[in-house]
Write a protein that holds these residues in place. Structure first.
Motif, short mmCIF file in Angstrom:
data_model
loop_
_atom_site.label_atom_id
_atom_site.label_comp_id
_atom_site.label_asym_id
_atom_site.label_seq_id
_atom_site.Cartn_x
_atom_site.Cartn_y
_atom_site.Cartn_z
N SER A 76 0.83 -1.21 0.00
CA SER A 76 0.00 0.00 0.00
C SER A 76 0.86 1.25 0.00
O SER A 76 0.63 2.19 -0.76
CB SER A 76 -0.93 0.01 1.22
OG SER A 76 -1.82 -1.06 1.15
N ALA A 113 -1.04 4.21 -1.74
CA ALA A 113 -2.36 4.16 -1.12
C ALA A 113 -2.34 5.00 0.14
O ALA A 113 -1.36 5.00 0.89
CB ALA A 113 -2.73 2.71 -0.79
N ASP A 172 -13.49 1.15 -4.20
CA ASP A 172 -12.48 2.19 -4.40
C ASP A 172 -11.29 1.61 -5.17
O ASP A 172 -10.84 2.18 -6.16
CB ASP A 172 -12.00 2.75 -3.06
CG ASP A 172 -13.07 3.57 -2.38
OD1 ASP A 172 -13.06 3.60 -1.13
OD2 ASP A 172 -13.91 4.17 -3.06
N VAL A 173 -10.77 0.50 -4.69
CA VAL A 173 -9.59 -0.13 -5.27
C VAL A 173 -9.78 -1.64 -5.28
O VAL A 173 -10.40 -2.19 -4.37
CB VAL A 173 -8.33 0.21 -4.43
CG1 VAL A 173 -7.10 -0.53 -4.95
CG2 VAL A 173 -8.06 1.71 -4.43
N CYS A 197 -13.84 -0.93 -10.13
CA CYS A 197 -13.18 -0.02 -9.20
C CYS A 197 -13.36 1.43 -9.62
O CYS A 197 -13.65 1.72 -10.76
CB CYS A 197 -11.69 -0.35 -9.08
SG CYS A 197 -10.74 0.17 -10.51
N VAL A 229 -4.58 -2.39 -7.86
CA VAL A 229 -3.23 -2.63 -7.38
C VAL A 229 -2.91 -4.09 -7.67
O VAL A 229 -3.66 -4.99 -7.31
CB VAL A 229 -3.11 -2.34 -5.86
CG1 VAL A 229 -1.73 -2.73 -5.35
CG2 VAL A 229 -3.38 -0.87 -5.59
N ARG A 276 0.30 0.12 -9.54
CA ARG A 276 -1.04 0.70 -9.50
C ARG A 276 -1.44 1.00 -10.93
O ARG A 276 -0.75 1.70 -11.65
CB ARG A 276 -1.05 1.98 -8.66
CG ARG A 276 -2.46 2.51 -8.46
CD ARG A 276 -2.53 3.75 -7.57
NE ARG A 276 -2.04 4.91 -8.30
CZ ARG A 276 -1.04 5.68 -7.93
NH1 ARG A 276 -0.36 5.42 -6.83
NH2 ARG A 276 -0.66 6.72 -8.65
N GLU A 290 -4.43 2.36 -13.60
CA GLU A 290 -5.61 3.21 -13.72
C GLU A 290 -6.17 3.05 -15.13
O GLU A 290 -5.42 2.69 -16.05
CB GLU A 290 -5.24 4.66 -13.45
CG GLU A 290 -4.74 4.90 -12.05
CD GLU A 290 -4.22 6.31 -11.83
OE1 GLU A 290 -4.11 7.08 -12.80
OE2 GLU A 290 -3.92 6.64 -10.66
#
Length: 159
Positions: free
Chosen positions: A7, A12, A43-44, A68, A73, A151, A153
């Motif tokens: 994290s 995070a 959220d994730v 998400c 992640v 991570r 996106e």
């Protein structure tokens, strides 16, 4: 501790739980082809040592991105040659065969992971590699250079 390290490494801000199987927590086993959740339900999404087991990893990543809001992640392994593949295969078999997990040993190198993310419609927003997830003595066997966290996106989200 591994959850906290990953994290922190991928940026995070807060981690709600680190225990992979907290008492009383509901666990929903899914194949990943179609998760039974509406778009942007979480959220994730965390895929920890999952991609190399997936039959269709790009499909799994697309589905994780769909459910998400902020990103996915990924913690997994990179392989570079026959020796690193052998090390990962032995570790993977030891950790998964007793539980009946599929053992496909589809380890990627960094370039192949980038291509996979692109095929899934994702951009790599952060990549931490090598990733120290084991104590130093154990890392001699497991190899921090074989571990990574990223991570992802949705492509174009930062534009």
């Amino acid at each position: 501790e591994v959850g906290r390290a990953i994290s922190a490494a991928v940026g995070a801000c807060q981690l709600a739980a680190c225990d992979p199987m907290p008492r009383g927590a509901g666990v929903a086993l899914q194949r990943g082809a179609r998760l039974p959740y509406p778009d942007a339900s979480f959220d994730v999404v965390l895929l920890c040592d999952v991609l190399h087991h997936a039959g269709e990893p790009a499909e799994l990543l697309r589905e994780a991105l769909r459910v998400c809001r902020a990103g996915v992640v990924v913690k997994d392994h990179f392989a570079f040659d026959a020796l690193s593949r052998l090390r990962l295969t032995v570790m993977d078999a030891a950790g998964n065969v007793p539980y009946g997990a599929p053992h496909r040993a589809r380890y990627l190198d960094p370039a192949a992971f980038g291509s996979l993310a692109e095929r899934a419609g994702a951009e790599i927003a952060a990549l931490v590699w090598p990733l120290a997830v084991h104590p130093p003595l154990l890392s001699v066997l497991t190899g921090s250079e074989l571990q990574f966290a990223a991570r992802l996106e949705p492509a174009g989200a930062g534009a």
